[in-house]
Design a protein around this motif. Structure first.
Motif, mmCIF file in Angstrom:
data_model
loop_
_atom_site.group_PDB
_atom_site.id
_atom_site.type_symbol
_atom_site.label_atom_id
_atom_site.label_comp_id
_atom_site.label_asym_id
_atom_site.label_seq_id
_atom_site.Cartn_x
_atom_site.Cartn_y
_atom_site.Cartn_z
ATOM 1 N N ASN A 122 39.441 -22.163 91.229
ATOM 2 C CA ASN A 122 39.820 -21.485 89.989
ATOM 3 C C ASN A 122 41.319 -21.226 90.101
ATOM 4 N N ILE A 123 42.128 -22.013 89.368
ATOM 5 C CA ILE A 123 43.570 -21.971 89.598
ATOM 6 C C ILE A 123 44.200 -20.666 89.110
ATOM 7 N N LEU A 124 43.645 -20.059 88.086
ATOM 8 C CA LEU A 124 44.208 -18.788 87.625
ATOM 9 C C LEU A 124 43.921 -17.678 88.625
ATOM 10 N N ASN A 125 42.709 -17.634 89.126
ATOM 11 C CA ASN A 125 42.374 -16.636 90.143
ATOM 12 C C ASN A 125 43.230 -16.825 91.389
ATOM 13 N N TRP A 126 43.439 -18.093 91.787
ATOM 14 C CA TRP A 126 44.275 -18.392 92.944
ATOM 15 C C TRP A 126 45.698 -17.868 92.747
ATOM 16 N N SER A 127 46.159 -17.865 91.498
ATOM 17 C CA SER A 127 47.537 -17.477 91.195
ATOM 18 C C SER A 127 47.783 -15.979 91.297
ATOM 19 N N ILE A 128 46.724 -15.176 91.207
ATOM 20 C CA ILE A 128 46.928 -13.720 91.190
ATOM 21 C C ILE A 128 46.280 -12.996 92.364
ATOM 22 N N LEU A 129 45.518 -13.704 93.192
ATOM 23 C CA LEU A 129 44.809 -12.989 94.268
ATOM 24 C C LEU A 129 45.740 -12.434 95.334
ATOM 25 N N ASP A 130 47.004 -12.935 95.386
ATOM 26 C CA ASP A 130 47.948 -12.400 96.372
ATOM 27 C C ASP A 130 48.344 -10.960 96.075
ATOM 28 N N ILE A 131 48.049 -10.475 94.890
ATOM 29 C CA ILE A 131 48.316 -9.057 94.600
ATOM 30 C C ILE A 131 47.460 -8.190 95.524
ATOM 31 N N GLY A 302 33.871 -31.176 88.017
ATOM 32 C CA GLY A 302 34.954 -30.520 87.299
ATOM 33 C C GLY A 302 34.493 -29.987 85.957
ATOM 34 N N LYS A 303 33.692 -30.781 85.239
ATOM 35 C CA LYS A 303 33.114 -30.336 83.964
ATOM 36 C C LYS A 303 32.187 -29.139 84.193
ATOM 37 N N TYR A 304 31.400 -29.226 85.264
ATOM 38 C CA TYR A 304 30.437 -28.154 85.545
ATOM 39 C C TYR A 304 31.133 -26.833 85.870
ATOM 40 N N PHE A 305 32.082 -26.857 86.794
ATOM 41 C CA PHE A 305 32.711 -25.604 87.198
ATOM 42 C C PHE A 305 33.562 -24.999 86.075
ATOM 43 N N THR A 306 34.182 -25.828 85.261
ATOM 44 C CA THR A 306 34.908 -25.305 84.101
ATOM 45 C C THR A 306 33.929 -24.660 83.121
ATOM 46 N N PHE A 307 32.784 -25.283 82.931
ATOM 47 C CA PHE A 307 31.721 -24.719 82.095
ATOM 48 C C PHE A 307 31.278 -23.352 82.618
ATOM 49 N N ILE A 308 31.095 -23.248 83.922
ATOM 50 C CA ILE A 308 30.686 -21.975 84.521
ATOM 51 C C ILE A 308 31.757 -20.913 84.304
ATOM 52 N N GLU A 309 33.022 -21.261 84.510
ATOM 53 C CA GLU A 309 34.110 -20.295 84.344
ATOM 54 C C GLU A 309 34.223 -19.835 82.893
ATOM 55 N N THR A 354 35.826 -16.603 91.989
ATOM 56 C CA THR A 354 35.462 -15.193 92.018
ATOM 57 C C THR A 354 33.986 -14.994 92.357
ATOM 58 N N ILE A 355 33.662 -13.789 92.731
ATOM 59 C CA ILE A 355 32.258 -13.450 92.990
ATOM 60 C C ILE A 355 31.422 -13.704 91.747
ATOM 61 N N ASP A 356 31.905 -13.276 90.585
ATOM 62 C CA ASP A 356 31.152 -13.451 89.342
ATOM 63 C C ASP A 356 30.864 -14.918 89.064
ATOM 64 N N SER A 357 31.848 -15.774 89.276
ATOM 65 C CA SER A 357 31.652 -17.203 89.027
ATOM 66 C C SER A 357 30.623 -17.790 89.985
ATOM 67 N N ASN A 358 30.677 -17.385 91.237
ATOM 68 C CA ASN A 358 29.688 -17.859 92.198
ATOM 69 C C ASN A 358 28.288 -17.387 91.821
ATOM 70 N N LEU A 359 28.185 -16.159 91.349
ATOM 71 C CA LEU A 359 26.879 -15.632 90.937
ATOM 72 C C LEU A 359 26.346 -16.390 89.727
ATOM 73 N N LYS A 360 27.222 -16.704 88.787
ATOM 74 C CA LYS A 360 26.795 -17.460 87.602
ATOM 75 C C LYS A 360 26.338 -18.864 87.997
ATOM 76 N N SER A 361 27.081 -19.494 88.898
ATOM 77 C CA SER A 361 26.701 -20.831 89.342
ATOM 78 C C SER A 361 25.375 -20.816 90.096
ATOM 79 N N ASP A 362 25.190 -19.824 90.963
ATOM 80 C CA ASP A 362 23.935 -19.721 91.710
ATOM 81 C C ASP A 362 22.760 -19.441 90.776
ATOM 82 N N TYR A 363 23.004 -18.719 89.701
ATOM 83 C CA TYR A 363 21.954 -18.491 88.700
ATOM 84 C C TYR A 363 21.597 -19.796 87.993
ATOM 85 N N PHE A 364 22.628 -20.520 87.554
ATOM 86 C CA PHE A 364 22.393 -21.712 86.755
ATOM 87 C C PHE A 364 21.758 -22.827 87.572
ATOM 88 N N LEU A 365 22.214 -23.013 88.812
ATOM 89 C CA LEU A 365 21.712 -24.109 89.640
ATOM 90 C C LEU A 365 20.491 -23.741 90.476
#
Length: 377
Positions: A122-131, A302-309, A354-365
Motif C-alpha cells: 500500500n504505497i500511501l500507507n508506506w509514505s506516512i508510516l515513518d511518522i 494487483g487488481k485484487y489488492f486495490t479492490f480490497i483497499e 494496514t491491519i484493516d486491509s489484512n483483515l478485509k482480505s482474510d475475510y474475503f479470501l
C-alpha cells in the motif's frame, strides 16, 4: 558494491522456508516510479497497490512445463508473442474474478504444483508510516513498538478518509523533509488532524494515537526517519523492494522482467550471502515463460489488492454475499494457491499494508470474521 543479504532483509525467526533453492520469476504492477506531493495532491491520480511477485518453482518441481497447451486452453491469439493478463481478462476486479479463463489459469498452476510469491505494498500507507516509526524510535516512546501496527493503522484510516486535507497538511511542512525547528508544529498539526477527522466512536488505538501525538508534539524536536530527505518526495523508487526480495531468498535464482529504471538503480549491487553471490537476472518476457505467467498472476493480484483497499468493509460484505459461482470458484482457487505457497514459505506471501486491509482480505479470501470496529469504520 557488495552488500550482505542480511543487511537488505533482516533475519526474522518467524520466517521459514527462505533458504531453499527456489527458481523465482517476477513481474510487477502499478510501479509509479516516484510518488510526490503536489499543490493539488499527488503526482498520480490513484494510489493502486504495488505488487512485485510471480511464480515459484521448488527444488522438487524445478522445471517449468511447456506452456503451449496453456496458450491453447486460454485461446491466446497465435500472433500474440506472450501470455499476458489483458489477453485473458479485462475490466475491474469483480469482472476479472468471473472470468472462466482465470479459472483455467489458476487451475493449471495448481495442477502443475507451481506456487506463487509476492510483495503487496500500500504505497500511501508506506509514505506516512515513518511518522509513527520515528516517534517509536525515541527513548521515551520505545514502549509503543509493541503496538505500532495499530497506531499506523489508525493514522492511515483517518488520513485516507480525508486524503486531500491530509496531503495538504503534509506539503505545508515540506514532508518528509522536516526541519528540527518545525517538528513539534508538524506533530501538533498531525494530532489536531486526527482529533478533528478521527472516527466519532473511538477505539482504544485511536485514543492512544491521539495521546502519543500530543505528548510527542511537546517533547520531540527531531523525527529520526523524517529529516534530510527531499521535500515532497514520498517515494523515490521501488528498487529497495527488488533488493529485499533477492536478499530474502538468498539461495534462490531470481528472474525479473526487464525494467530499465530498476536495472539502472540496482546495477551496482552484488548481493552476497555467506560469501556466495545471490543470482538475479533481468530477462525478456517474450523468451521467458515464467515471467509471462508472473504477468498474469501479478496483474490479477494487483487488481485484487486495490479492490480490497478501495472497498469499504460493509460493501465488501455485501459483494461477497452476491458472488457468482464462477467468482466463488476463483476465490477458492486463489485461496488454495496462497495456502499452498504459504506452507512452503511464509515469506512467499508478503503484505505491507494496514491491519484493516489484512483483515478485509482474510475475510474475503479465508472467511475470517471481521471485527466490529472494522465494519463500523
Amino acid at each position: 558494491m557488495q552488500v550482505e543479504a542480511s543487511r537488505l532483509a533482516h533475519p526474522d525467526p518467524r520466517l521459514y522456508g527462505t533458504d531453499n533453492s527456489y527458481i523465482l520469476f517476477y513481474d510487477e504492477t502499478n510501479n509509479v516510479r516516484k510518488l510526490r506531493l503536489r499543490e493539488n495532491g499527488l503526482n498520480i491520480k490513484k494510489c493502486d497497490s504495488f505488487v512485485l511477485g510471480g511464480i515459484a518453482l521448488t527444488p522438487e518441481h524445478d522445471e517449468l512445463p511447456c506452456i503451449s497447451g496453456l496458450r491453447s486452453t486460454l485461446k491466446i491469439p497465435s500472433n500474440a508473442p506472450e501470455i499476458k493478463l489483458e489477453l485473458i481478462a479485462k475490466g475491474d476486479f469483480e469482472k476479472i474474478l468471473a472470468s472462466p479463463k482465470i479459472t483455467k489459469f489458476l487451475t493449471w498452476l495448481i495442477e502443475h504444483k507451481i506456487h506463487i510469491h509476492y510483495t503487496n505494498l500500500n504505497i500511501l500507507n508506506w509514505s506516512i508510516l515513518d511518522i509513527v516509526e520515528s516517534i517509536s524510535a525515541e527513548e521515551n516512546y520505545l514502549h509503543i513498538q509493541e503496538y505500532h501496527l495499530e497506531l499506523k493503522n489508525e493514522l492511515y484510516r483517518v488520513a485516507s478518509a480525508n486524503l486531500s486535507k491530509f496531503l495538504s497538511m503534509l506539503r505545508s511542512h515540506q514532508y518528509p523533509d522536516l526541519r528540527e525547528d518545525n517538528t513539534r508544529k508538524f506533530l501538533e498539526d498531525t494530532y489536531n488532524f486526527v482529533v478533528q477527522y478521527g472516527p466519532a466512536t473511538k477505539n482504544p488505538a485511536t485514543v492512544e494515537l491521539e495521546k502519543i501525538l500530543l505528548s510527542a508534539s511537546k517533547e520531540i524536536t527531531k523525527l529520526a526517519f523524517l529529516h534530510s530527505d527531499k521535500a515532497h518526495e514520498l517515494i523515490d523508487g521501488f528498487q529497495g523492494f527488488f533488493l529485499n526480495r533477492i536478499a530474502s531468498f538468498p539461495n534462490a535464482t531470481h528472474f525479473f522482467d526487464e525494467e530499465k529504471t530498476i536495472q539502472e538503480a540496482i546495477s551496482n549491487f552484488e548481493v552476497i550471502n555467506n560469501d556466495s553471490l545471490v543470482h538475479y537476472h533481468f530477462v525478456e518476457s517474450v523468451q521467458t515463460p515464467g515471467v509471462q505467467l508472473s504477468d498474469v498472476i501479478v496483474g490479477f493480484l494487483g487488481k485484487y489488492f486495490t479492490f480490497i483497499e478501495d472497498t469499504s468493509p460493509q460493501k465488501l460484505i455485501d459483494l461477497k454475499g452476491r458472488l457468482s459461482s464462477a467468482q466463488r470458484q476463483n476465490i477458492k482457487l486463489l485461496r488454495t494457491l496462497i495456502a499452498r505457497s504459504d506452507k512452503i514459505s511464509n515469506h512467499f506471501i508478503h503484505r505491507i499494508t494496514t491491519i484493516d486491509s489484512n483483515l478485509k482480505s482474510d475475510y474475503f479470501l479465508f472467511d475470517k470474521k471481521l471485527p466490529k470496529y472494522v465494519v463500523r469504520s
